[in-house]
Design a protein around this motif. Structure first.
Motif, short mmCIF file in Angstrom:
data_model
loop_
_atom_site.label_atom_id
_atom_site.label_comp_id
_atom_site.label_asym_id
_atom_site.label_seq_id
_atom_site.Cartn_x
_atom_site.Cartn_y
_atom_site.Cartn_z
N LEU A 136 -22.78 -8.16 -9.63
CA LEU A 136 -21.97 -7.09 -9.05
C LEU A 136 -20.70 -6.87 -9.87
CD1 LEU A 136 -22.14 -8.11 -5.27
CD2 LEU A 136 -23.40 -6.24 -6.37
N PRO A 137 -20.17 -5.65 -9.89
CA PRO A 137 -18.86 -5.41 -10.53
C PRO A 137 -17.77 -6.11 -9.72
CG PRO A 137 -19.64 -3.42 -9.43
CD PRO A 137 -20.78 -4.39 -9.39
N GLN A 138 -16.61 -6.30 -10.33
CA GLN A 138 -15.52 -7.05 -9.71
C GLN A 138 -15.13 -6.50 -8.34
OE1 GLN A 138 -13.78 -9.92 -10.98
NE2 GLN A 138 -13.20 -9.90 -8.83
N LYS A 140 -16.94 -4.88 -6.17
CA LYS A 140 -17.97 -5.20 -5.18
C LYS A 140 -17.95 -6.68 -4.81
CE LYS A 140 -20.02 -1.25 -4.40
NZ LYS A 140 -20.06 -0.66 -3.03
N GLN A 141 -17.67 -7.54 -5.79
CA GLN A 141 -17.55 -8.97 -5.51
C GLN A 141 -16.43 -9.23 -4.50
OE1 GLN A 141 -17.04 -11.19 -9.13
NE2 GLN A 141 -19.07 -10.68 -9.93
N ASP A 142 -15.30 -8.55 -4.69
CA ASP A 142 -14.18 -8.70 -3.76
C ASP A 142 -14.57 -8.24 -2.35
OD1 ASP A 142 -12.68 -9.63 -5.87
OD2 ASP A 142 -11.66 -7.73 -6.24
N GLU A 143 -15.35 -7.19 -2.25
CA GLU A 143 -15.81 -6.69 -0.95
C GLU A 143 -16.71 -7.72 -0.26
OE1 GLU A 143 -17.62 -2.85 -1.09
OE2 GLU A 143 -15.95 -1.92 -2.15
N VAL A 144 -17.59 -8.32 -1.03
CA VAL A 144 -18.51 -9.33 -0.47
C VAL A 144 -17.72 -10.52 0.06
CG1 VAL A 144 -20.33 -10.99 -1.02
CG2 VAL A 144 -20.48 -8.65 -1.88
N ILE A 145 -16.81 -11.04 -0.75
CA ILE A 145 -16.02 -12.21 -0.35
C ILE A 145 -15.14 -11.91 0.86
CG2 ILE A 145 -14.16 -13.74 -1.08
CD1 ILE A 145 -16.79 -14.52 -2.26
N ALA A 146 -14.65 -10.68 0.94
CA ALA A 146 -13.75 -10.30 2.04
C ALA A 146 -14.47 -10.23 3.37
CB ALA A 146 -13.08 -8.96 1.73
N ASN A 147 -15.80 -10.10 3.35
CA ASN A 147 -16.59 -10.01 4.59
C ASN A 147 -16.90 -11.43 5.09
OD1 ASN A 147 -18.19 -9.27 6.73
ND2 ASN A 147 -19.92 -8.58 5.48
N LEU A 148 -15.96 -12.02 5.80
CA LEU A 148 -16.10 -13.41 6.23
C LEU A 148 -17.12 -13.60 7.34
CD1 LEU A 148 -12.35 -14.51 6.13
CD2 LEU A 148 -14.12 -14.86 4.41
N SER A 149 -17.63 -12.50 7.90
CA SER A 149 -18.69 -12.61 8.92
C SER A 149 -20.06 -12.74 8.28
CB SER A 149 -18.66 -11.39 9.83
OG SER A 149 -18.90 -10.20 9.09
#
Length: 233
Positions: A136-138, A140-149
């Motif tokens: 994933l681009p940077q 998108k990676q941040d979005e994934v990590i931010a979704n703690l659920s």
């Protein structure tokens, strides 16, 4: 007798030399300063009176979010021999190889994925999901990590005692300890190589599992990151 006229001197000051010095100082501070790295979650550490500083080099930070999610950050030496990027590149390959020994579904990484991982300051996804995550681009990676659920976010940790079948937190920590960087291993042995950063609202069970895992791995010396207590505390 008439007054002697004092010759007026020019008030013009050549600022060229001062501008050069300013640029040199700015460049020096930019190259020698240690910038705070971005973390996936905001953690409010408890207060204490301890003034012991955690080193920026040869250190592993275990970040535990208020939701009980575990993330890791690994730094190497300041020089290029065992730089942070080189240490992380070796780390991911060692951890994946260890994971593949006990899992039927094998994880394969490309050199590009290894290179991307080496540039991550902090990581926290399941090993099986690493290849897709690293593609994933940077942003998108941040979005994934931010979704703690998301159950895929966070390094899995439990109260496992059987090191023949280590959990993923144990795999990562053992790979860090076995790094070819001797200074990283030495720092862990001295108690300066592992720092735990947990929120005051982090579930006790998760913190207990992390500490219990470290003790199972014979890593009995570590630091707890805290905020310096003020007069009002």
């Amino acid at each position: 007798m008439g007054k002697v006229k004092i010759k007026k001197k020019s008030t013009l000051i050549d600022m060229t030399a001062m501008s050069d010095v300013t640029v040199l100082l700015l460049t020096f501070f930019m190259l020698t300063s240690t910038f705070l790295q971005k973390e996936p979650v905001t953690v409010m550490t408890p207060s204490s009176v301890s003034e012991i500083k955690v080193p920026f080099t040869n250190c592993t930070t275990v970040l535990i979010s208020p939701e009980g999610k575990v993330f890791l950050s690994v730094s190497g030496d300041a020089d290029s021999t065992f730089s942070s990027e080189k240490v992380r590149a070796e780390l991911i390959q060692t951890a994946v190889a260890e994971y593949n020994k006990t899992h039927s579904k094998q994880v394969q990484l490309t050199q590009e994925q290894v290179s991307k991982f080496s540039k991550l300051n902090m990581f926290g996804v399941r090993i099986a999901d690493l290849p897709a995550f690293l593609d994933l681009p940077q942003a998108k990676q941040d979005e994934v990590i931010a979704n703690l659920s998301d159950p895929a976010v966070g390094i899995p940790v439990d109260d496992n005692k059987d090191l023949t079948k280590p959990n993923e937190f144990q795999i990562w920590m053992r790979a860090i300890y076995n790094s070819s960087n001797p200074n990283l291993e030495a720092a862990i042995k001295k108690g300066e190589g592992i720092a735990i950063k947990a929120d005051k609202d982090t579930p006790y069970n998760t913190v207990h599992d992390v500490l219990d895992n470290l003790q199972t791995l014979k890593m009995n010396k570590f630091s707890l990151l805290t905020a310096l207590k003020t007069e009002n505390d």
